[in-house]
Design a protein around this motif. Structure first.
Motif, PDB file in Angstrom:
ATOM      1  N   VAL A 175      24.123 -30.071  -7.067  1.00 42.30           N
ATOM      2  CA  VAL A 175      25.505 -30.808  -6.602  1.00 42.30           C
ATOM      3  C   VAL A 175      25.101 -31.754  -5.752  1.00 42.30           C
ATOM      4  N   PRO A 176      25.341 -33.075  -6.025  1.00 38.01           N
ATOM      5  CA  PRO A 176      25.236 -34.114  -5.008  1.00 38.01           C
ATOM      6  C   PRO A 176      26.544 -34.300  -4.377  1.00 38.01           C
ATOM      7  N   ARG A 177      26.672 -34.570  -3.101  1.00 40.85           N
ATOM      8  CA  ARG A 177      27.849 -34.870  -2.317  1.00 40.85           C
ATOM      9  C   ARG A 177      27.543 -36.132  -1.480  1.00 40.85           C
ATOM     10  N   LYS A 224      27.559 -43.541  -4.327  1.00 43.43           N
ATOM     11  CA  LYS A 224      27.286 -43.502  -5.647  1.00 43.43           C
ATOM     12  C   LYS A 224      25.723 -43.868  -6.023  1.00 43.43           C
ATOM     13  N   ILE A 230      24.226 -40.434  -6.035  1.00 39.96           N
ATOM     14  CA  ILE A 230      24.559 -39.807  -7.203  1.00 39.96           C
ATOM     15  C   ILE A 230      23.572 -40.239  -8.308  1.00 39.96           C
ATOM     16  N   GLU A 231      23.806 -41.468  -8.521  1.00 35.49           N
ATOM     17  CA  GLU A 231      23.020 -42.127  -9.468  1.00 35.49           C
ATOM     18  C   GLU A 231      21.766 -41.751  -9.398  1.00 35.49           C
ATOM     19  N   SER A 238      21.130 -38.162 -10.545  1.00 37.16           N
ATOM     20  CA  SER A 238      21.239 -38.146 -12.053  1.00 37.16           C
ATOM     21  C   SER A 238      20.182 -38.456 -12.673  1.00 37.16           C
ATOM     22  N   VAL A 278      23.305 -31.540 -13.149  1.00 42.97           N
ATOM     23  CA  VAL A 278      23.891 -32.203 -12.288  1.00 42.97           C
ATOM     24  C   VAL A 278      25.419 -32.211 -12.151  1.00 42.97           C
ATOM     25  N   LYS A 324      28.207 -33.897 -11.328  1.00 35.88           N
ATOM     26  CA  LYS A 324      28.073 -35.156 -10.736  1.00 35.88           C
ATOM     27  C   LYS A 324      29.753 -35.891 -11.011  1.00 35.88           C
ATOM     28  N   HIS A 325      29.983 -36.653 -10.088  1.00 36.26           N
ATOM     29  CA  HIS A 325      31.068 -37.713 -10.359  1.00 36.26           C
ATOM     30  C   HIS A 325      30.832 -38.919  -9.898  1.00 36.26           C
ATOM     31  N   LEU A 326      30.808 -39.985 -10.922  1.00 33.78           N
ATOM     32  CA  LEU A 326      30.318 -41.118 -10.344  1.00 33.78           C
ATOM     33  C   LEU A 326      31.506 -42.016 -10.071  1.00 33.78           C
ATOM     34  N   SER A 339      34.007 -33.532 -11.622  1.00 32.29           N
ATOM     35  CA  SER A 339      32.838 -33.634 -12.654  1.00 32.29           C
ATOM     36  C   SER A 339      33.555 -34.688 -13.570  1.00 32.29           C
TER      37      SER A 339
END
Lengths: 418, 418
Positions: free
Chosen positions: B203-205, B208, B211-212, B215, B222, B224-226, B388
């Motif tokens: 879980v990356p917090r 962007k 997270i990129e 991922s 992952v 993730k939420h982009l 997500s």
């Protein structure tokens, strides 16, 4: 056009078709499935003729008897395809189902709607009938599909694909809802599994080497099942006849399936009572036994089981046996050497049964039942695209629901956040 | 010891601890969470002192004001951490819950039991309070956790970690249930996300780029939420005051959040009635408007919106506006340019509302409600580890359930497969 461009084109077309099939209503999807069944039924001759070409070519290319047998499309398999399509048509449609629609303190009402994943890539080896099973589940769950079969079955697969296309056409669905990769170039698989912009999930159906390759290289989720190293543990409180019946069934009902038992664990206080009788039955059925040191004190004629045996999926008439001092030792062995597929305890003990269910980390955990039950049909899923040994997204037999996701739906009356 | 060995050791320890926390009962997990809350409450001075070191070092290293602000651990954030831990303790325990226990024709009874994923790796940037939120959800859902915070917050994170450890200890849980990466070497992240044998989900917090990167390189799932490119569509059948209220709230309630509206779509037959008034409100709130050609006929003073605007998450007081001829055009725009995050229709039309819910391919789809509601707390999940934008495994706000999987449980009375 090169393979990369060709696959990208299939992918783009699938992505477009996925939007149409996602909103297709249940009746239309069912009509397509039933029309596919009818098309297969009336194309038996063409299917067998196409299959004969593959068989002839296979013989020329020196395929062994087992492979030729797998490649052969028998009438009974055609029957099964037809029956399977009709069964999938009869299953409830998961798509659009809304659940848990609850009001929140803010006044909005929040629930979840089941939705398709999008585009599913199916990669399979010899058996042409596998195609129909996977494709029909993808269709019913509102997904577009790209099918990539083995090159040795190209004629059979093309003939089956024509029946699928006829069914789509009859129901008025876009023909790109199900597409068959027409090139036998091996590069096509590499492309299919690395186009996350067009393909959302990959289902490989075939041997371990295919699944390992796909899992290693894929850039999208793979619904995969690797080993099936399943255990039955006969507890100190086991009912003797249940123990023997389940242990025999789990090993000998079918040898080549992933849910077949490979290692039998027996509480040492019950070994003398149960093992000799059980061993006699195995031996009369032609099962080779291999045992730990303690087992061989009771069954001195059998071979020694080594560390390698505990980690082996025999897929044949071989069974390793280990005596354990208690359930904790059994659970430790299962979680360490097993493949987290299916494991069963035989016991009449209430407390131990609850602990076994909770503590064994496998996709199916059973009490007093044969591991052979781990199967989408037996679980009431209607059908399965495979058995997942992963924990992420889908675990155990994967039916329609494993090919879907959920989105949140929120209903308000002009609500704004405070 | 090098970083690779160090991370592998953390991983092994987490894997061992994950087995203990997986079977820990609800009461023990809750005691640990409440003890963590108490430890934080009684360590306010130490937390602030540790944070002061990070702030001093940050100033030395030339961090800008916004970063320093994010890094600062305010008393109100300490309150929020404490409150959050108590809320998670109060949530129902998902683990072990058995559902759908149905008898099958063979006589076996088949259901599903909710189980933890195993080991969760959490990677976060500045905000030290984020740690506690994610770690507490992982603990409640029976997972072991490895925390990797930003190097600029190392003192604060270590101090928070001590409170977490104190809570685990007070409840008698293994201290490796939650581990903090003690090295600030950047290589540690690379190791953490490529150890599928020890870590099941990441879980990356953070921003962007984090997270990129995660991922792209991760070898495990992952969560993730982009982007959050969210839309509100004001339909021809919209209630004017609901439309204006929701459109203002969705844009201006907070600018920097992922569920903030970035593009407003308006049915062209309602533009004259609604847009000038709405634009006036936006402008008085300091929101810069950019419009399509048709919009600018009504609002000639605003800038032109280009293709790039439709794809931009402004995260600030900017809004792009597009007129559409019908809902189909709106849905097409949303599915093409949006980020499949959260989109809302404002309408009184029953049929269109149902179609919008079904056809918009986003993790949250709303009717007559502000996109700002897309949030774990607002949805009644109690808390969230993130939102997500994937379809696989978890979609939308991810609460306790997103950190779990299910296994099949099968109960029989000696049943064997026929």
């Amino acid at each position: 056009m090169n393979v990369k461009e060709y696959m990208a084109e299939l992918g783009q077309q699938a992505r477009v078709a996925s939007r149409a099939i996602a909103k297709a209503d249940t009746g239309i999807k069912n009509r397509a499935l039933l029309a596919m069944a009818d098309a297969i039924d009336t194309s038996r001759e063409q299917l067998v003729a196409a299959n004969a070409k593959d068989l002839a070519q296979g013989r020329e290319n020196g395929l062994d008897d087992a492979m030729l047998d797998r490649l052969e499309l028998k009438q009974s398999q055609i029957d099964t395809m037809i029956e399977g399509l009709r069964q999938v048509a009869a299953l409830p449609d998961p798509i659009g189902a809304i659940t848990d629609m609850n009001y929140q303190p803010s006044g909005i009402q929040v629930g979840k709607m089941r939705v398709p994943l999008g585009v599913v890539g199916i990669i399979y080896e010899s058996r042409p009938n596998v195609t129909v099973e996977a494709a029909s589940l993808c269709l019913k769950s509102g997904n577009a599909t790209i099918l990539r079969g083995g090159s040795e079955a190209i004629h059979s697969n093309t003939a089956v694909a024509e029946c699928i296309q006829a069914g789509l056409k009859a129901a008025g669905l876009p023909e790109n809802t199900v597409q068959v990769v027409k090139t036998t170039d091996r590069e096509a698989v590499g492309e299919l599994i690395t186009m996350p912009e067009y393909v959302d999930v990959i289902v490989p159906r075939g041997g371990k080497s295919l699944i390992e390759r796909v899992s290693r290289d894929a850039k999208v989720m793979v619904i995969k099942h690797l080993d099936g190293i399943c255990h039955v543990y006969i507890d100190v409180d086991a009912d003797k006849s249940k123990a023997i019946n389940v242990a025999i069934n789990a090993k000998t009902h079918r040898y080549g399936t992933c849910n077949t038992m490979e290692t039998l664990l027996v509480h040492s206080d019950r070994a003398e009572d149960i093992l000799p009788e059980l061993a006699g039955q195995y031996q009369s059925l032609g099962v080779e036994l291999r045992g730990c040191e303690k087992t061989r004190l009771l069954l001195p004629e059998i071979k020694e089981a080594t560390e390698i045996d505990w980690e082996t999926e025999y897929l044949g008439p071989v069974l390793s046996i280990k005596l354990v001092d208690d359930m904790d030792e059994a659970i430790e062995h299962i979680n360490r050497y097993g493949s987290h597929h299916t494991d069963s305890i035989i016991t009449e003990n209430y407390t131990l049964s609850r602990r076994f269910l909770r503590e064994v980390d496998s996709s199916s955990v059973m009490v007093n039942a044969s591991t052979r039950f781990a199967d989408g049909f037996e679980y009431g899923l209607g059908a399965e695209v495979g058995i997942s040994t992963d924990k992420i997204h889908a675990r155990g037999p994967v039916g329609l629901e494993g090919l879907t996701s959920q989105k949140y739906v929120v209903l308000g009356d002009g609500h704004v956040r405070q």
